[in-house]
Design a protein around this motif. Structure first.
Motif, PDB file in Angstrom:
ATOM      1  N   GLY A 135      -5.353 -52.612-107.049  1.00  0.00           N
ATOM      2  CA  GLY A 135      -5.485 -52.960-108.460  1.00  0.00           C
ATOM      3  C   GLY A 135      -4.384 -53.851-108.998  1.00  0.00           C
ATOM      4  O   GLY A 135      -4.387 -54.200-110.170  1.00  0.00           O
ATOM      5  N   PHE A 136      -3.398 -54.198-108.172  1.00  0.00           N
ATOM      6  CA  PHE A 136      -2.408 -55.189-108.599  1.00  0.00           C
ATOM      7  C   PHE A 136      -2.017 -56.059-107.408  1.00  0.00           C
ATOM      8  O   PHE A 136      -2.117 -55.625-106.257  1.00  0.00           O
ATOM      9  CB  PHE A 136      -1.179 -54.530-109.216  1.00  0.00           C
ATOM     10  N   SER A 137      -1.576 -57.292-107.724  1.00  0.00           N
ATOM     11  CA  SER A 137      -1.271 -58.234-106.646  1.00  0.00           C
ATOM     12  C   SER A 137       0.151 -58.045-106.153  1.00  0.00           C
ATOM     13  O   SER A 137       0.979 -57.453-106.835  1.00  0.00           O
ATOM     14  CB  SER A 137      -1.416 -59.670-107.147  1.00  0.00           C
ATOM     15  N   LEU A 138       0.421 -58.604-104.969  1.00  0.00           N
ATOM     16  CA  LEU A 138       1.796 -58.645-104.461  1.00  0.00           C
ATOM     17  C   LEU A 138       2.484 -59.866-105.053  1.00  0.00           C
ATOM     18  O   LEU A 138       1.844 -60.885-105.328  1.00  0.00           O
ATOM     19  CB  LEU A 138       1.789 -58.736-102.940  1.00  0.00           C
ATOM     20  N   HIS A 139       3.799 -59.763-105.214  1.00  0.00           N
ATOM     21  CA  HIS A 139       4.558 -60.869-105.789  1.00  0.00           C
ATOM     22  C   HIS A 139       4.464 -62.104-104.885  1.00  0.00           C
ATOM     23  O   HIS A 139       4.787 -62.046-103.698  1.00  0.00           O
ATOM     24  CB  HIS A 139       6.013 -60.444-105.958  1.00  0.00           C
ATOM     25  N   GLU A 140       4.012 -63.216-105.446  1.00  0.00           N
ATOM     26  CA  GLU A 140       3.738 -64.401-104.642  1.00  0.00           C
ATOM     27  C   GLU A 140       4.998 -65.045-104.060  1.00  0.00           C
ATOM     28  O   GLU A 140       5.043 -65.408-102.893  1.00  0.00           O
ATOM     29  CB  GLU A 140       2.988 -65.437-105.492  1.00  0.00           C
ATOM     30  N   GLY A 141       6.047 -65.180-104.885  1.00  0.00           N
ATOM     31  CA  GLY A 141       7.261 -65.873-104.438  1.00  0.00           C
ATOM     32  C   GLY A 141       7.869 -65.184-103.235  1.00  0.00           C
ATOM     33  O   GLY A 141       8.180 -65.829-102.218  1.00  0.00           O
ATOM     34  N   LEU A 142       8.007 -63.865-103.324  1.00  0.00           N
ATOM     35  CA  LEU A 142       8.578 -63.119-102.197  1.00  0.00           C
ATOM     36  C   LEU A 142       7.665 -63.200-100.979  1.00  0.00           C
ATOM     37  O   LEU A 142       8.133 -63.264 -99.846  1.00  0.00           O
ATOM     38  CB  LEU A 142       8.811 -61.660-102.601  1.00  0.00           C
ATOM     39  N   GLY A 143       6.361 -63.213-101.228  1.00  0.00           N
ATOM     40  CA  GLY A 143       5.410 -63.317-100.119  1.00  0.00           C
ATOM     41  C   GLY A 143       5.583 -64.630 -99.377  1.00  0.00           C
ATOM     42  O   GLY A 143       5.568 -64.672 -98.145  1.00  0.00           O
ATOM     43  N   LYS A 144       5.756 -65.725-100.140  1.00  0.00           N
ATOM     44  CA  LYS A 144       5.938 -67.024 -99.486  1.00  0.00           C
ATOM     45  C   LYS A 144       7.238 -67.052 -98.699  1.00  0.00           C
ATOM     46  O   LYS A 144       7.290 -67.560 -97.582  1.00  0.00           O
ATOM     47  CB  LYS A 144       5.944 -68.131-100.538  1.00  0.00           C
ATOM     48  N   LEU A 145       8.298 -66.470 -99.303  1.00  0.00           N
ATOM     49  CA  LEU A 145       9.591 -66.427 -98.611  1.00  0.00           C
ATOM     50  C   LEU A 145       9.456 -65.663 -97.293  1.00  0.00           C
ATOM     51  O   LEU A 145       9.939 -66.108 -96.243  1.00  0.00           O
ATOM     52  CB  LEU A 145      10.631 -65.761 -99.521  1.00  0.00           C
ATOM     53  N   ALA A 146       8.760 -64.517 -97.343  1.00  0.00           N
ATOM     54  CA  ALA A 146       8.588 -63.718 -96.128  1.00  0.00           C
ATOM     55  C   ALA A 146       7.843 -64.522 -95.069  1.00  0.00           C
ATOM     56  O   ALA A 146       8.223 -64.524 -93.889  1.00  0.00           O
ATOM     57  CB  ALA A 146       7.831 -62.427 -96.442  1.00  0.00           C
ATOM     58  N   ALA A 147       6.796 -65.231 -95.487  1.00  0.00           N
ATOM     59  CA  ALA A 147       6.019 -66.011 -94.526  1.00  0.00           C
ATOM     60  C   ALA A 147       6.903 -67.068 -93.869  1.00  0.00           C
ATOM     61  O   ALA A 147       6.870 -67.256 -92.647  1.00  0.00           O
ATOM     62  CB  ALA A 147       4.824 -66.651 -95.214  1.00  0.00           C
ATOM     63  N   TRP A 148       7.706 -67.748 -94.686  1.00  0.00           N
ATOM     64  CA  TRP A 148       8.570 -68.789 -94.110  1.00  0.00           C
ATOM     65  C   TRP A 148       9.600 -68.194 -93.165  1.00  0.00           C
ATOM     66  O   TRP A 148       9.905 -68.757 -92.113  1.00  0.00           O
ATOM     67  CB  TRP A 148       9.263 -69.594 -95.223  1.00  0.00           C
ATOM     68  N   LEU A 149      10.157 -67.029 -93.539  1.00  0.00           N
ATOM     69  CA  LEU A 149      11.135 -66.394 -92.654  1.00  0.00           C
ATOM     70  C   LEU A 149      10.500 -66.022 -91.317  1.00  0.00           C
ATOM     71  O   LEU A 149      11.090 -66.204 -90.251  1.00  0.00           O
ATOM     72  CB  LEU A 149      11.719 -65.143 -93.319  1.00  0.00           C
ATOM     73  N   TRP A 150       9.263 -65.507 -91.381  1.00  0.00           N
ATOM     74  CA  TRP A 150       8.565 -65.156 -90.137  1.00  0.00           C
ATOM     75  C   TRP A 150       8.320 -66.403 -89.286  1.00  0.00           C
ATOM     76  O   TRP A 150       8.509 -66.384 -88.082  1.00  0.00           O
ATOM     77  CB  TRP A 150       7.225 -64.492 -90.437  1.00  0.00           C
ATOM     78  N   ILE A 151       7.864 -67.491 -89.942  1.00  0.00           N
ATOM     79  CA  ILE A 151       7.519 -68.694 -89.175  1.00  0.00           C
ATOM     80  C   ILE A 151       8.767 -69.261 -88.494  1.00  0.00           C
ATOM     81  O   ILE A 151       8.786 -69.533 -87.288  1.00  0.00           O
ATOM     82  CB  ILE A 151       6.867 -69.743 -90.097  1.00  0.00           C
ATOM     83  N   ILE A 152       9.861 -69.385 -89.284  1.00  0.00           N
ATOM     84  CA  ILE A 152      11.090 -69.946 -88.723  1.00  0.00           C
ATOM     85  C   ILE A 152      11.686 -68.975 -87.699  1.00  0.00           C
ATOM     86  O   ILE A 152      12.099 -69.379 -86.605  1.00  0.00           O
ATOM     87  CB  ILE A 152      12.090 -70.255 -89.855  1.00  0.00           C
ATOM     88  N   GLY A 153      11.699 -67.689 -88.054  1.00  0.00           N
ATOM     89  CA  GLY A 153      12.227 -66.688 -87.131  1.00  0.00           C
ATOM     90  C   GLY A 153      11.461 -66.686 -85.824  1.00  0.00           C
ATOM     91  O   GLY A 153      12.041 -66.579 -84.744  1.00  0.00           O
ATOM     92  N   PHE A 154      10.141 -66.840 -85.924  1.00  0.00           N
ATOM     93  CA  PHE A 154       9.327 -66.857 -84.711  1.00  0.00           C
ATOM     94  C   PHE A 154       9.747 -67.997 -83.796  1.00  0.00           C
ATOM     95  O   PHE A 154       9.929 -67.822 -82.593  1.00  0.00           O
ATOM     96  CB  PHE A 154       7.840 -66.996 -85.062  1.00  0.00           C
ATOM     97  N   MET A 155       9.919 -69.201 -84.401  1.00  0.00           N
ATOM     98  CA  MET A 155      10.254 -70.348 -83.558  1.00  0.00           C
ATOM     99  C   MET A 155      11.624 -70.165 -82.919  1.00  0.00           C
ATOM    100  O   MET A 155      11.826 -70.479 -81.743  1.00  0.00           O
ATOM    101  CB  MET A 155      10.210 -71.621 -84.403  1.00  0.00           C
ATOM    102  N   LEU A 156      12.587 -69.636 -83.698  1.00  0.00           N
ATOM    103  CA  LEU A 156      13.923 -69.405 -83.137  1.00  0.00           C
ATOM    104  C   LEU A 156      13.877 -68.363 -82.028  1.00  0.00           C
ATOM    105  O   LEU A 156      14.600 -68.448 -81.042  1.00  0.00           O
ATOM    106  CB  LEU A 156      14.868 -68.922 -84.240  1.00  0.00           C
ATOM    107  N   ALA A 157      13.020 -67.369 -82.183  1.00  0.00           N
ATOM    108  CA  ALA A 157      13.005 -66.267 -81.219  1.00  0.00           C
ATOM    109  C   ALA A 157      12.268 -66.632 -79.941  1.00  0.00           C
ATOM    110  O   ALA A 157      12.587 -66.113 -78.874  1.00  0.00           O
ATOM    111  CB  ALA A 157      12.375 -65.025 -81.844  1.00  0.00           C
ATOM    112  N   PHE A 158      11.264 -67.495 -80.032  1.00  0.00           N
ATOM    113  CA  PHE A 158      10.410 -67.673 -78.853  1.00  0.00           C
ATOM    114  C   PHE A 158      10.475 -69.040 -78.196  1.00  0.00           C
ATOM    115  O   PHE A 158      10.193 -69.146 -77.007  1.00  0.00           O
ATOM    116  CB  PHE A 158       8.964 -67.283 -79.176  1.00  0.00           C
ATOM    117  N   TRP A 159      10.852 -70.089 -78.917  1.00  0.00           N
ATOM    118  CA  TRP A 159      10.980 -71.380 -78.209  1.00  0.00           C
ATOM    119  C   TRP A 159      12.040 -71.258 -77.093  1.00  0.00           C
ATOM    120  O   TRP A 159      11.815 -71.743 -75.987  1.00  0.00           O
ATOM    121  CB  TRP A 159      11.333 -72.530 -79.150  1.00  0.00           C
ATOM    122  N   PRO A 160      13.193 -70.561 -77.359  1.00  0.00           N
ATOM    123  CA  PRO A 160      14.156 -70.409 -76.253  1.00  0.00           C
ATOM    124  C   PRO A 160      13.565 -69.676 -75.054  1.00  0.00           C
ATOM    125  O   PRO A 160      13.917 -69.980 -73.909  1.00  0.00           O
ATOM    126  CB  PRO A 160      15.284 -69.586 -76.869  1.00  0.00           C
TER     127      PRO A 160
END
Lengths: 199, 661
Positions: free
Chosen positions: B449-474
């Protein structure tokens, strides 16, 4: 109860029956996959006797034929019982399911005596890969038969208590499907494990 | 002697002895006690029992799946931090932070928990929450079975975590290959814990597969023929058919491994005529479809998200459906690519290599269809879209490395190296995990019945995307350099340490992403009044779940909608028409049942007995579980409750009022 309510209850019962039977068919399919895995395993291991006896030395065709006839007859009687269910003849249906139960129990008893005979002669499941595969495949079928027997017993109680309610007829239909399915699996066990084994 | 009979293999040595496991065990016991104390203090036991534990409502069951999965995600993350810390520090003279034996337990736990209790849990959670409403149905086909499924899943989860306090975790990897996992080489209880928790949870999944398949085929609302079904429902259909075909193989395989271990059978042993490679074949005949079981629903979620946020109908609906079924079929023809090095011969390897490459085609069709859906759409860059874009970029790279691995010659070089580890994390994290996070964000307002905060959601997504590349490209690079998987120590002269440190930093960035997600959840709950969904349709979406209130009433729809086209809800909004009539009729809803949790309790204790060889307990609790099933079948004639029209009107008025306020 108003007539719309009754219609809704009735329609719901019919829809319930349809989806439950469908779901049960799906379950039987998954069980087929389970047995297929065990058959495949047996096929891989049936020559791995590790110096122990092989199928030809262990199995007696006449004994297994008797087992098979018991199970096939129980399946036939189960079919007759379902005819009695559709004619709503309660005593007849209960008597026939009871006979199905007895034949199934006799089958299970024979299987048990075969197993204990094998074990007593030192040919247990731990003897070789072949015997592990044999005991597991045939034992899994036996376990299903035991579940089926429990189910028949429960349904006899339910029939005695409530008679042919929509739900009971639905359950009996599933029970008979299950019983015939176990028959089909047994035909494969009979052919692949025993007949091809002793030939 | 008597203690042996009473307790089987269980004795005081079962308690943890190493610092890090003691710490973990104490943490777990303390947090359990804290939860119990809190429930008692707030007098919530009755509420918990009535509203949650005995519920058969698909929405509540879905929420419980997600709670379990999120807790397990944190556990899996704690494991991965240990792995990364070990590999970053255990070089040359240093032996890192944990012993080799603990290291083996930790990587086995990480894989097992992440796949079986995080990914599967999130998947079944979201399916439960969304699927019935998307089909215009009031519940799943078998609500009681649904409750049993969930509680078996929960029992498996509790069992695998019990091993932390009593006994040990398996050290045989997430798929427990024999002969290592046989009694001769792993005599402890770890592998038995692994077998039984997967066995229980797996049977729960199998029943869910039957349940959802029946729901899709039998409970669609009026007018919704198969080709009018939303794509999420199609993808769940494909995935559940795979469950029905693949999970019985897992059940059989795990049983055989246990029979080997406990009763001296010779299915997979090195002696006695066993065949260890047969286990590897069987486990992957389940395991490869399992990957698609997880990823197909994620694909379905992206299909809904892309089309909603691009304001366009999905491009190539029919080809999307066919792509799903091509994947379903092909997923059963590729399992051997997990062990090209087994030595099956060039022709066999070539066949499986080619089949594997073929899977890239339907998957590519889907990627292009999503991109074409975006083309010329009016795109709304919400956080689910950020997850989606991260997915397209990363998943495609992962797919290309997969095609690379499908070439047997290349596979021989990088088999069991970190290149492989990087590849499958690339598929699972950016495919499955991103998909589920996007789906959770997208459907969150519908559920709560209520949405998740968008700004924090976008930040989390970016952290996951960047974190993923740092963790797995090596890891890709390290794999080419010859670093094998499951490595707990290496020589300093190899020069691998910098890359391992980068990977460790990547893991920390991903953890920061998870931290932001938890913050997002907390902040959104705090600000729930401002984030409230007052319309039931906050994203201006296209499918039926948005046609009811947020959160939906127990029965989902007071009057079942009737559809005539694919995006019927969207078209109804455009033409300002309604999908439902005003004529209310009495509604049947499933009653609560205590049988689900009780049956699962019996199964759980029996499994504990199997692990420790306490045979009287096994027999007793099996009888208990059978009795519970019988009790249920002998008394379930009244398993549904009728809501009469008067009560329905009142409930409708209340839920509309609550949504509007």
């Amino acid at each position: 109860m108003s007539s719309t309510t009754e219609t809704i209850m009735h329609m719901n019962e019919r829809a319930g029956r349809e989806k439950t039977l469908f779901g049960f068919w799906l379950y039987i399919m998954t069980d087929c996959v389970l047995f297929a895995s065990l058959f495949a395993t047996y096929a891989v291991l049936h020559k791995s006797t590790y110096g122990g006896p092989d199928a030809a030395e262990l199995f007696s065709p006449s004994f297994v034929l008797t087992e098979t006839l018991l199970l096939l007859t129980s399946s036939f009687i189960c079919g007759l019982a379902m005819l009695a269910v559709h004619q709503r003849r309660k005593t007849m249906a209960m008597a026939l399911f009871f006979v199905t139960f007895l034949l199934g129990a006799a089958f299970l008893g024979m299987e048990f005596s075969e197993f204990s005979h094998l074990v007593s002669e030192g040919n247990s499941w731990a003897r070789s890969g072949f015997l592990s595969g044999f005991f597991t495949l045939v034992g899994t079928h036996g376990l299903h038969i035991s579940v089926g027997l429990l189910w028949i017993a429960a349904m006899l109680v339910k029939l005695a208590k409530r008679g042919f309610t929509e739900a009971n007829v639905r359950r009996l239909t599933m029970l008979s499907l299950f019983w015939h399915f176990l028959d089909v699996v047994w035909i494969f066990i009979f052919t692949i494990v025993y007949m091809m084994g002793v030939m | 002697m008597i203690a042996n009979w009473l307790l089987g293999r269980l004795n005081w040595d079962a308690l943890p002895s190493e610092m890090i496991t003691i710490g973990g065990a104490i943490m777990m016991v303390l947090s359990l006690l804290a939860i119990v104390a809190a429930i008692t203090y707030f007098k919530r036991w009755k509420w918990l029992w009535r509203e949650w534990i005995t519920t058969t409502n698909h929405k509540r069951i879905g929420i419980m799946y997600i709670v379990v999965a999120v807790v397990m995600l944190l556990r899996g993350l704690a494991d991965v931090l240990m792995l990364r810390a070990q590999q970053a520090t255990s070089v040359g003279a240093s032996n890192g932070i944990i012993t080799s034996d603990t290291f083996q337990q930790v990587f086995s736990a990480h894989g097992t928990i992440m796949i079986f209790f995080v990914a599967m849990g999130l998947m079944f959670g979201i399916i439960n929450l969304v699927l019935p409403q998307q089909l215009g149905a009031r519940d799943v086909a078998f609500p009681f079975l649904n409750s049993v499924s969930f509680w078996l899943f929960a029992a498996g989860m509790v069992l695998i975590n019990t091993s932390l306090v009593i006994g040990e975790f398996s050290a045989a990897g997430w798929l427990a290959y024999p002969p290592l996992s046989e009694a001769k080489f792993s005599p402890g209880v770890g592998v038995d814990y692994w077998i039984w928790s997967l066995q229980i949870a797996g049977i729960g999944s199998l029943m869910s597969g039957i349940n959802f398949t029946t729901t899709i085929l039998k409970l669609r609302t009026k007018g919704m023929n198969m080709m009018k079904m939303p794509l999420f429902a199609w993808s769940v259909f494909g995935s559940m058919v795979l469950v029905a075909f693949a999970f019985p193989i897992l059940t059989a395989t795990l049983s055989m491994l246990y029979l080997d271990r406990a009763f001296g059978m010779h299915f997979f042993t090195a002696d006695g005529g066993g065949n260890a490679m047969m286990y590897v074949n069987l486990i992957w005949a389940w395991g490869h479809p399992e990957v698609y079981i997880l990823v197909l629903p994620a694909f379905g979620m992206f299909s809904e998200i892309v089309s909603t946020f691009s304001r366009k109908r999905l491009f190539g609906y029919t080809s999307m459906v066919w792509a799903i079924w091509a994947i379903v079929f092909l997923s059963f023809t590729v399992w051997l690519h997990h062990f090209f090095t087994m030595g099956a011969g060039a022709n066999v390897n070539a066949f499986f290599g080619i089949m594997t490459m073929l899977i890239a085609i339907p998957t590519g069709v889907k990627i292009f269809n999503w991109l074409f859906t975006m083309y010329k759409g009016r795109i709304w860059f919400t956080s689910p879209m950020i997850w989606f874009l991260g997915f397209v970029y990363l998943f495609t790279i992962g797919g290309v490395t997969g095609v690379l691995l499908a070439v047997p010659g290349i596979d021989f070089q990088v088999h069991n190296s970190l290149f492989l580890v990087a590849h499958f994390h690339n598929m699972i994290i950016s495919g499955v995990v991103f998909g589920f996070f996007a789906g959770l964000t997208y459907w969150f307002p519908k559920i709560f019945g209520f949405s998740l905060h968008e700004g924090l959601g976008k930040l989390a997504a970016w952290l996951w995307i960047i974190g993923f590349m740092l963790a797995f490209w090596p890891l890709y690079i390290l794999g080419f350099m010859g670093a094998t998987r499951r490595l707990d120590h290496y020589d300093a002269s190899l020069g691998w340490q910098p890359l391992f440190i980068v990977a460790g930093i990547g893991a920390l960035v991903i953890c920061a992403g998870v931290g932001v997600q938890l913050l997002q959840l907390g902040y959104s709950i705090w600000k729930r009044k401002e984030l409230k969904d007052t319309t039931g349709d906050p994203w201006d979406a296209r499918t039926l779940e948005w046609a009811t209130t947020s959160p939906p009433p127990e029965y989902n729809f007071a009057v079942l909608p009737e559809v005539t086209s694919r995006d019927a809800f969207w078209e109804a909004k455009q033409h300002k028409t309604s999908l439902t009539s005003d004529k209310l009729e009495p509604v049947l809803v499933p009653k609560n049942s205590a049988a689900g949790p009780i049956i699962s309790l019996g199964v759980f204790v029996a499994a504990f007995g199997f692990v420790w060889h306490i045979w009287w307990l096994v027999i007793l609790m099996t009888l208990f579980a059978v009795a519970a099933v019988m009790w249920r079948t002998l008394s379930d004639d009244e398993s549904e409750r009728l809501i009469p029209v008067g009560e329905l009107k009142e409930l409708e008025r209340l839920s509309k009022k609550e949504q509007a306020s």
